[in-house]
Design a protein around this motif. Sequence first.
Motif, mmCIF file in Angstrom:
data_model
loop_
_atom_site.group_PDB
_atom_site.id
_atom_site.type_symbol
_atom_site.label_atom_id
_atom_site.label_comp_id
_atom_site.label_asym_id
_atom_site.label_seq_id
_atom_site.Cartn_x
_atom_site.Cartn_y
_atom_site.Cartn_z
ATOM 1 N N PHE A 8 -44.276 57.870 -47.016
ATOM 2 C CA PHE A 8 -45.664 58.179 -47.380
ATOM 3 C C PHE A 8 -46.272 56.870 -47.869
ATOM 4 N N PRO A 24 -53.728 60.191 -50.451
ATOM 5 C CA PRO A 24 -53.662 61.585 -50.013
ATOM 6 C C PRO A 24 -54.883 62.112 -49.278
ATOM 7 N N TYR A 25 -56.040 61.499 -49.461
ATOM 8 C CA TYR A 25 -57.241 62.060 -48.839
ATOM 9 C C TYR A 25 -57.903 60.999 -47.983
ATOM 10 N N GLY A 46 -50.530 62.567 -45.100
ATOM 11 C CA GLY A 46 -49.690 63.094 -46.168
ATOM 12 C C GLY A 46 -49.273 64.526 -45.913
ATOM 13 N N ARG A 47 -50.239 65.343 -45.548
ATOM 14 C CA ARG A 47 -49.983 66.754 -45.234
ATOM 15 C C ARG A 47 -49.026 66.859 -44.032
ATOM 16 N N PHE A 86 -42.147 57.013 -51.216
ATOM 17 C CA PHE A 86 -43.560 56.834 -51.532
ATOM 18 C C PHE A 86 -43.797 55.369 -51.871
ATOM 19 N N GLY A 131 -49.348 55.381 -50.802
ATOM 20 C CA GLY A 131 -48.680 56.682 -50.724
ATOM 21 C C GLY A 131 -48.256 57.207 -52.085
ATOM 22 N N TYR A 182 -50.057 57.553 -54.541
ATOM 23 C CA TYR A 182 -51.138 58.422 -55.027
ATOM 24 C C TYR A 182 -50.935 59.878 -54.601
ATOM 25 N N GLN A 183 -50.095 60.111 -53.583
ATOM 26 C CA GLN A 183 -49.794 61.491 -53.169
ATOM 27 C C GLN A 183 -49.200 62.278 -54.333
ATOM 28 N N GLN A 200 -54.526 66.626 -59.232
ATOM 29 C CA GLN A 200 -55.505 66.235 -58.214
ATOM 30 C C GLN A 200 -56.517 67.369 -58.014
ATOM 31 N N SER A 233 -50.794 68.610 -52.644
ATOM 32 C CA SER A 233 -49.896 67.903 -53.555
ATOM 33 C C SER A 233 -48.888 68.830 -54.230
#
Length: 121
Positions: A11, A15-16, A21-22, A42, A46, A48-49, A54, A65
């Motif tokens: 990762f 995340p966005y 990530g998903r 990570f 990554g 931040y995932q 969040q 998450s």
Amino acid sequence: MAMSKSLSIIFNKAPYGTQSGRELLDIALMAAAFDMEICALFIDDGIYQLLRDQQPDILHMKNHSATFKALELYGIETVLVSSEDLRLRHLSTEQLMPVAEQAEPNKIQQVIAQSDFVFML
């Protein structure tokens, strides 16, 4: 009987903004069903995932998450976050969900080198 293969999932994106990530999380959980040894790593943005609390609904996005908490339930025991990338972004493990262990970059590189397969999106 064949030895199970190992898979490192990296990762490395926030995340966005992308679905990586998903999608990587889905791959990890699916691969776990096939009895593969899986490492979730990570690095870079990554990390931040794994931030706690969040609120992607503000961006009209689904929050995936919380699903990282299921990694252990799926038998994914090696979950590492880069200590160097935490330092570079002025983050501490207390700001992350308690699912990953801090590791130096050389340890993460070693895990990747020993993997049969590596996924990164």
